[in-house]
Motif scaffolding. Structure first.
Motif, mmCIF file in Angstrom:
data_model
loop_
_atom_site.group_PDB
_atom_site.id
_atom_site.type_symbol
_atom_site.label_atom_id
_atom_site.label_comp_id
_atom_site.label_asym_id
_atom_site.label_seq_id
_atom_site.Cartn_x
_atom_site.Cartn_y
_atom_site.Cartn_z
ATOM 1 N N ASP A 194 -5.177 -6.127 -10.104
ATOM 2 C CA ASP A 194 -4.238 -5.338 -9.314
ATOM 3 C C ASP A 194 -3.973 -3.988 -9.963
ATOM 4 N N LEU A 195 -4.042 -2.945 -9.139
ATOM 5 C CA LEU A 195 -3.772 -1.580 -9.586
ATOM 6 C C LEU A 195 -2.508 -1.082 -8.899
ATOM 7 N N PHE A 196 -1.624 -0.505 -9.685
ATOM 8 C CA PHE A 196 -0.367 0.027 -9.169
ATOM 9 C C PHE A 196 -0.332 1.519 -9.466
ATOM 10 N N HIS A 197 -0.216 2.310 -8.414
ATOM 11 C CA HIS A 197 -0.232 3.764 -8.528
ATOM 12 C C HIS A 197 1.166 4.295 -8.234
ATOM 13 N N VAL A 198 1.584 5.302 -8.969
ATOM 14 C CA VAL A 198 2.803 6.044 -8.661
ATOM 15 C C VAL A 198 2.387 7.510 -8.569
ATOM 16 N N VAL A 199 2.581 8.073 -7.378
ATOM 17 C CA VAL A 199 2.148 9.435 -7.097
ATOM 18 C C VAL A 199 3.374 10.290 -6.810
ATOM 19 N N GLU A 200 3.487 11.390 -7.518
ATOM 20 C CA GLU A 200 4.517 12.380 -7.221
ATOM 21 C C GLU A 200 3.798 13.540 -6.548
ATOM 22 N N VAL A 201 4.196 13.823 -5.310
ATOM 23 C CA VAL A 201 3.464 14.776 -4.480
ATOM 24 C C VAL A 201 4.435 15.505 -3.557
ATOM 25 N N ASP A 202 4.099 16.736 -3.228
ATOM 26 C CA ASP A 202 4.964 17.516 -2.340
ATOM 27 C C ASP A 202 5.119 16.845 -0.980
ATOM 28 N N ASP A 203 3.996 16.439 -0.382
ATOM 29 C CA ASP A 203 4.000 15.806 0.946
ATOM 30 C C ASP A 203 2.798 14.863 0.982
ATOM 31 N N TYR A 204 3.065 13.564 0.905
ATOM 32 C CA TYR A 204 1.986 12.582 0.793
ATOM 33 C C TYR A 204 1.041 12.607 2.003
ATOM 34 N N ALA A 205 1.594 12.623 3.200
ATOM 35 C CA ALA A 205 0.746 12.618 4.406
ATOM 36 C C ALA A 205 -0.126 13.872 4.450
ATOM 37 N N ALA A 206 0.446 15.019 4.105
ATOM 38 C CA ALA A 206 -0.328 16.268 4.104
ATOM 39 C C ALA A 206 -1.414 16.226 3.029
ATOM 40 N N MET A 207 -1.100 15.655 1.867
ATOM 41 C CA MET A 207 -2.094 15.537 0.809
ATOM 42 C C MET A 207 -3.247 14.653 1.250
ATOM 43 N N MET A 208 -2.935 13.514 1.866
ATOM 44 C CA MET A 208 -3.987 12.615 2.343
ATOM 45 C C MET A 208 -4.884 13.316 3.356
ATOM 46 N N GLN A 209 -4.278 14.083 4.242
ATOM 47 C CA GLN A 209 -5.043 14.821 5.247
ATOM 48 C C GLN A 209 -5.938 15.873 4.587
ATOM 49 N N GLN A 210 -5.383 16.591 3.616
ATOM 50 C CA GLN A 210 -6.133 17.640 2.937
ATOM 51 C C GLN A 210 -7.284 17.067 2.113
ATOM 52 N N MET A 211 -7.087 15.905 1.498
ATOM 53 C CA MET A 211 -8.121 15.330 0.650
ATOM 54 C C MET A 211 -9.220 14.634 1.451
ATOM 55 N N HIS A 212 -8.897 14.134 2.634
ATOM 56 C CA HIS A 212 -9.886 13.430 3.449
ATOM 57 C C HIS A 212 -11.051 14.358 3.787
ATOM 58 N N GLY A 213 -12.222 14.009 3.322
ATOM 59 C CA GLY A 213 -13.406 14.826 3.581
ATOM 60 C C GLY A 213 -13.559 16.011 2.645
ATOM 61 N N HIS A 214 -12.674 16.158 1.675
ATOM 62 C CA HIS A 214 -12.768 17.272 0.717
ATOM 63 C C HIS A 214 -14.038 17.091 -0.119
ATOM 64 N N PRO A 215 -14.806 18.168 -0.323
ATOM 65 C CA PRO A 215 -16.062 18.053 -1.076
ATOM 66 C C PRO A 215 -15.918 17.460 -2.480
#
Length: 103
Positions: free
Chosen positions: A49-70
């Motif tokens: 089991d892996l447990f991640h803690v992410v501090e981010v400005d906007d998680y949904a926006a980050m996921m969108q920006q990273m999806h398909g990022h080279p």
């Protein structure tokens, strides 16, 4: 800023390889995550089991920006070798609910 908790699970026998891959992530991926608003991403492992803690400005926006990022495409392909389920970019959210914090 948001603090998001995530849970992923390794395939059996992939523990050492997963940790080795994270000893130093690619510079391009580091830059892309930071540009997407990630301030901190910490991962703990207990067995598979892996447990991640992410501090981010906007998680949904980050996921969108990273999806398909080279920089992220080869990283996710590599992670797919280790994880029992691929990262869900489409949800753009975490299903972990904050419960309690020692003030």
């Amino acid at each position: 800023m948001e603090t998001v908790a995530l849970h992923t699970r390794l395939k059996p026998g992939k523990e050492a390889a997963y940790e080795a891959a994270h000893a130093r992530i690619p510079d391009e991926l580091d830059a892309a995550l930071r540009a997407a608003g990630v301030r901190s991403w910490r991962i703990w492992r207990s067995g598979l089991d892996l447990f991640h803690v992410v501090e981010v400005d906007d998680y949904a926006a980050m996921m969108q920006q990273m999806h398909g990022h080279p920089a992220d495409i080869p990283w996710q392909q590599k992670m797919d070798e280790f994880l029992d389920a691929p990262l869900d970019y489409d949800s753009g959210r975490s299903d972990a609910k904050f419960v309690w914090e020692l003030p």
